[in-house]
Design an enzyme around this catalytic site. Structure first.
Site, PDB file in Angstrom:
ATOM      1  N   GLU A  50       0.740  -1.265  -0.078  1.00 42.96           N
ATOM      2  CA  GLU A  50      -0.088  -0.057  -0.077  1.00 42.96           C
ATOM      3  C   GLU A  50       0.866   1.268  -0.087  1.00 42.96           C
ATOM      4  O   GLU A  50       0.305   2.530  -0.400  1.00 42.96           O
ATOM      5  CB  GLU A  50      -0.904  -0.007   1.299  1.00 42.96           C
ATOM      6  CG  GLU A  50      -1.941  -1.001   1.481  1.00 42.96           C
ATOM      7  CD  GLU A  50      -1.317  -2.090   2.326  1.00 42.96           C
ATOM      8  OE1 GLU A  50      -2.167  -2.495   3.241  1.00 42.96           O
ATOM      9  OE2 GLU A  50      -0.300  -2.901   1.974  1.00 42.96           O
ATOM     10  N   ASN A  51       1.966   1.230   0.459  1.00 48.69           N
ATOM     11  CA  ASN A  51       2.949   2.207   0.543  1.00 48.69           C
ATOM     12  C   ASN A  51       3.580   2.695  -0.900  1.00 48.69           C
ATOM     13  O   ASN A  51       4.067   3.801  -1.178  1.00 48.69           O
ATOM     14  CB  ASN A  51       3.934   2.330   1.577  1.00 48.69           C
ATOM     15  CG  ASN A  51       5.033   1.138   1.251  1.00 48.69           C
ATOM     16  OD1 ASN A  51       4.479   0.020   0.761  1.00 48.69           O
ATOM     17  ND2 ASN A  51       6.207   1.068   1.514  1.00 48.69           N
TER      18      ASN A  51
END
Length: 221
Positions: A50-51
């Site tokens: 997700e980063n």
């Protein structure tokens, strides 16, 4: 009781069996982050976080870490050939658009119907939900890898979750140190047992009814 390193790897190894060539796979923190270490070099897979990474490789050797390259849990990773970076909004866009084939994540509780509760214990400090809600809703297959019981010995596989839900009816497969369950419309189906555990062991540590596959796979590791 927590898991030893080798036990964590056993579960990661079993979860890795679900991954096929060409998949985009999102890994949660903890045991799921060990999954890349158990894939053959022939398996072409793009690990997503997700980063803002797609194409993560295995954990770096000690001393080889890059402080700028980490997964969503903040742990060091490597980047495979063809990997790419993007900002977090694009990474979440990939999830919400249904581009993630499998998500492998931990959980605090899973219900008989596949409800997932993995983001908060009321009253305890937590870092936040992260991408769990989107992943649980939008990934094409949701795999939970977790201890069978909590540190107090209470079952984490339950009839109804008592902790706040991340998402309802989303879990497809549960892998614990005792067994593997498929989640279908009727509820849970036990399909595999880890040695040296028996059906009686699983029944005594599971907080709900489950059906049993006619031919149970016995996993020796």
């Amino acid at each position: 009781m927590g898991m030893g390193i080798d036990l964590r790897d056993k579960l990661a190894k079993r979860a890795a069996e679900e991954i096929q060539n060409g998949m985009v796979v999102n890994l949660g923190i903890g045991i799921p982050s060990l999954v890349p270490n158990h894939l053959t070099k022939e398996t072409m897979v793009m690990f997503h976080a997700e980063n803002g990474i797609t194409g993560m490789g295995a954990s770096p050797a000690k001393g080889e870490e890059d402080e700028n390259l980490c997964n969503a849990g903040g742990f060091p990773v490597t980047l495979n050939m063809g990997g790419s970076y993007c900002d977090s909004s694009i990474a979440f866009g990939m999830i919400r658009r249904g581009r993630v084939d499998i998500t492998i994540l931990g959980s605090l509780q899973v219900s008989r119907k596949g409800d997932l509760a993995n983001w908060i214990v009321p009253g305890k400090k937590v870092p936040g939900m992260g991408g769990a809600m989107e992943l649980a809703q939008k990934a094409r297959k949701v795999i939970v890898v977790m201890n069978h019981c909590d540190k107090n010995g209470k079952p984490k596989i339950v009839e109804t979750c008592t902790l706040p839900l991340t998402s309802a009816g989303c879990v497809d497969l549960i892998i614990t140190e005792l067994a593997v369950f498929k989640v279908n419309e009727e509820g849970l189906l036990l399909t595999e047992l880890f040695a040296p555990y028996s059906l009686a062991d699983v029944k005594s540590k599971t907080g709900c009814h489950f059906k049993i596959e006619e031919q149970i796979r016995k996993i020796p590791y």
